[in-house]
Scaffold this active site. Structure first.
Site, PDB file in Angstrom:
ATOM      1  N   SER A   1       6.624  -7.288  -6.325  1.00 22.46           N
ATOM      2  CA  SER A   1       7.355  -7.639  -7.544  1.00 22.46           C
ATOM      3  C   SER A   1       8.738  -6.998  -7.604  1.00 22.46           C
ATOM      4  O   SER A   1       9.654  -7.554  -8.208  1.00 22.46           O
ATOM      5  CB  SER A   1       6.531  -7.235  -8.769  1.00 22.46           C
ATOM      6  OG  SER A   1       6.223  -5.853  -8.718  1.00 22.46           O
TER       7      SER A   1
ATOM      8  N   LYS B   1       5.416   5.809  -8.385  1.00 20.43           N
ATOM      9  CA  LYS B   1       4.962   5.717  -6.989  1.00 20.43           C
ATOM     10  C   LYS B   1       5.177   7.020  -6.217  1.00 20.43           C
ATOM     11  O   LYS B   1       4.725   7.153  -5.086  1.00 20.43           O
ATOM     12  CB  LYS B   1       5.698   4.582  -6.259  1.00 20.43           C
ATOM     13  CG  LYS B   1       5.698   3.232  -6.966  1.00 20.43           C
ATOM     14  CD  LYS B   1       4.400   2.529  -6.783  1.00 20.43           C
ATOM     15  CE  LYS B   1       4.359   1.135  -7.388  1.00 20.43           C
ATOM     16  NZ  LYS B   1       5.067   0.107  -6.662  1.00 20.43           N
TER      17      LYS B   1
ATOM     18  N   GLY C   1      -0.276  -3.065  -0.907  1.00 17.71           N
ATOM     19  CA  GLY C   1      -0.851  -3.540  -2.167  1.00 17.71           C
ATOM     20  C   GLY C   1      -0.827  -5.055  -2.271  1.00 17.71           C
ATOM     21  O   GLY C   1      -1.642  -5.659  -2.957  1.00 17.71           O
ATOM     22  N   GLY C   2       0.096  -5.663  -1.558  1.00 16.91           N
ATOM     23  CA  GLY C   2       0.182  -7.120  -1.532  1.00 16.91           C
ATOM     24  C   GLY C   2      -0.396  -7.705  -0.253  1.00 16.91           C
ATOM     25  O   GLY C   2      -0.164  -8.877   0.060  1.00 16.91           O
TER      26      GLY C   2
ATOM     27  N   GLU D   1       5.095  -6.330   7.267  1.00 17.16           N
ATOM     28  CA  GLU D   1       6.107  -5.428   6.701  1.00 17.16           C
ATOM     29  C   GLU D   1       6.424  -4.300   7.674  1.00 17.16           C
ATOM     30  O   GLU D   1       7.585  -3.920   7.856  1.00 17.16           O
ATOM     31  CB  GLU D   1       5.600  -4.845   5.375  1.00 17.16           C
ATOM     32  CG  GLU D   1       5.555  -5.871   4.248  1.00 17.16           C
ATOM     33  CD  GLU D   1       4.914  -5.340   2.976  1.00 17.16           C
ATOM     34  OE1 GLU D   1       5.277  -5.816   1.900  1.00 17.16           O
ATOM     35  OE2 GLU D   1       4.039  -4.460   3.054  1.00 17.16           O
TER      36      GLU D   1
ATOM     37  N   ASP E   1      12.169  -3.190   0.832  1.00 14.61           N
ATOM     38  CA  ASP E   1      10.736  -3.409   0.617  1.00 14.61           C
ATOM     39  C   ASP E   1      10.211  -2.409  -0.413  1.00 14.61           C
ATOM     40  O   ASP E   1      10.779  -1.317  -0.573  1.00 14.61           O
ATOM     41  CB  ASP E   1       9.989  -3.228   1.955  1.00 14.61           C
ATOM     42  CG  ASP E   1       8.710  -4.049   2.026  1.00 14.61           C
ATOM     43  OD1 ASP E   1       8.232  -4.503   0.966  1.00 14.61           O
ATOM     44  OD2 ASP E   1       8.179  -4.216   3.137  1.00 14.61           O
ATOM     45  N   GLY E   2       9.134  -2.760  -1.083  1.00 12.57           N
ATOM     46  CA  GLY E   2       8.500  -1.872  -2.055  1.00 12.57           C
ATOM     47  C   GLY E   2       7.507  -0.945  -1.376  1.00 12.57           C
ATOM     48  O   GLY E   2       7.352  -0.941  -0.155  1.00 12.57           O
ATOM     49  N   ALA E   3       6.812  -0.147  -2.181  1.00 10.63           N
ATOM     50  CA  ALA E   3       5.763   0.740  -1.664  1.00 10.63           C
ATOM     51  C   ALA E   3       4.784   1.047  -2.789  1.00 10.63           C
ATOM     52  O   ALA E   3       5.108   0.875  -3.973  1.00 10.63           O
ATOM     53  CB  ALA E   3       6.367   2.030  -1.117  1.00 10.63           C
ATOM     54  N   ASP E   4       3.610   1.495  -2.403  1.00 11.87           N
ATOM     55  CA  ASP E   4       2.579   1.861  -3.386  1.00 11.87           C
ATOM     56  C   ASP E   4       2.540   3.369  -3.610  1.00 11.87           C
ATOM     57  O   ASP E   4       2.165   3.816  -4.693  1.00 11.87           O
ATOM     58  CB  ASP E   4       1.228   1.323  -2.925  1.00 11.87           C
ATOM     59  CG  ASP E   4       1.297  -0.179  -2.739  1.00 11.87           C
ATOM     60  OD1 ASP E   4       1.592  -0.868  -3.727  1.00 11.87           O
ATOM     61  OD2 ASP E   4       1.126  -0.669  -1.606  1.00 11.87           O
TER      62      ASP E   4
HETATM   63  C1  5RP Z   1       2.982  -5.431  -0.254  1.00 12.60           C
HETATM   64  C2  5RP Z   1       3.529  -4.087  -0.538  1.00 12.60           C
HETATM   65  C3  5RP Z   1       4.405  -3.957  -1.744  1.00 12.60           C
HETATM   66  O1  5RP Z   1       5.683  -3.668  -1.326  1.00 12.60           O
HETATM   67  C4  5RP Z   1       3.850  -2.869  -2.620  1.00 12.60           C
HETATM   68  O2  5RP Z   1       2.532  -3.229  -3.007  1.00 12.60           O
HETATM   69  C5  5RP Z   1       4.715  -2.651  -3.878  1.00 12.60           C
HETATM   70  O3  5RP Z   1       4.723  -3.787  -4.683  1.00 12.60           O
HETATM   71  P1  5RP Z   1       5.400  -3.805  -6.118  1.00 12.60           P
HETATM   72  O4  5RP Z   1       6.878  -3.709  -5.930  1.00 12.60           O
HETATM   73  O5  5RP Z   1       4.957  -5.123  -6.720  1.00 12.60           O
HETATM   74  O6  5RP Z   1       4.846  -2.631  -6.895  1.00 12.60           O
HETATM   75  O7  5RP Z   1       3.330  -3.133   0.174  1.00 12.60           O
HETATM   76  O8  5RP Z   1       2.095  -5.404   0.833  1.00 12.60           O
END
Ligand code: 5RP
Length: 233
Positions: free
Chosen positions: A35, A130, A105-106, A112, A90-93
């Site tokens: 997201s 995070k 998470g996705g 990735e 890119d995002g991260a958890d």
């Molecule tokens: C997908 C990921 C995402 O980057 C991670 O889950 C973060 O997502 P968001 O920005 O929706 O919190 O690793 O595999």
């Protein structure tokens, strides 16, 4: 603040935009999943349309990222057609103080990791929630597994001290299937002492495609936060 959006969404938008604004014309850009990155993709599209940014090509990390990129008019390429990735967003958890990450998470962490690791500069976009002192404390570790190997991989992970759970879809009527046609185990280890070692150990189990530990891959972490109801980066 953008009208109609809650502060958390606006904060994700701002951190996504801050990353997208670092992209220069002529760049090959790794397009992450999630997201927060979705706002970066949107902003890249806006910059292209305004003419401020020209001649970029995106390398998507998932089906979701490629659909979004097409919607926003970002030309796409593949790893077969390029010899470099200049920047990845890119995002991260979870993010630890050494910029090591848990991702997936996705369910997109396999692609990735390929794209983000190849990038000259990998920018992580997250909100403050995070940030952790040690990986594994707030989010289970995603592990992508070939469907026929789910049972032996779960047993091997239990021997390592992890508690694996097969990730189910939102309706709980079947497992999540990745873009590669595989399944995902979410593994609770508790605080992870040595992420680099665990990353290798897990990937050595036959049937494991990739796990969500990203050790030494991130270059920059942009953190969005909300103070007094005002989002900032
Ligand atoms: C997908 C990921 C995402 O980057 C991670 O889950 C973060 O997502 P968001 O920005 O929706 O919190 O690793 O595999």
């Amino acid at each position: 603040m953008t009208a109609g959006l809650d502060p958390v969404t606006v904060m994700k938008q701002e951190v996504g935009r801050a990353a997208a604004n670092r992209v220069k014309s002529g760049s090959i850009v790794g397009l992450g999943t999630g997201s927060t990155t979705a706002f970066a993709i949107q902003c890249l599209g806006e910059r292209l349309r305004s003419g401020e940014l020209t001649d970029i090509r995106g390398v998507p990390t998932s089906f979701q990222a490629s659909v979004l990129a097409k919607q926003h008019g970002i030309p796409l390429t593949t790893l077969d057609e390029i010899d470099r990735i200049d920047i990845a967003i890119d995002g991260a958890d979870e993010v630890d103080p050494q910029k090591n990450l848990i991702k997936g998470g996705g369910a997109a962490h396999t692609r990735e990791k390929i794209v983000d690791s190849l990038a000259e500069q990998f920018i992580v976009v997250v909100d403050r929630s995070k940030l952790v002192d040690r990986l594994g404390t707030t989010f289970p570790l995603p592990v992508e597994v070939l469907p026929m190997a789910v049972t032996p991989v779960m047993q091997a992970i239990e021997k390592l001290g992890g508690k694996p759970e097969l990730r189910m879809g939102v309706k709980k009527d079947g497992p999540v299937i990745t873009d590669q046609g595989n399944m995902v185990l979410d593994v609770t280890f508790g605080a992870i002492d040595n992420p680099a070692e665990l990353e290798k150990t897990l990937n050595n189990i036959p049937g494991v495609l990739e796990n969500g530990l990203f050790v030494g891959v991130a270059d920059v972490v942009l953190v969005g936060e909300i103070k007094d109801n005002h989002p900032s980066v």
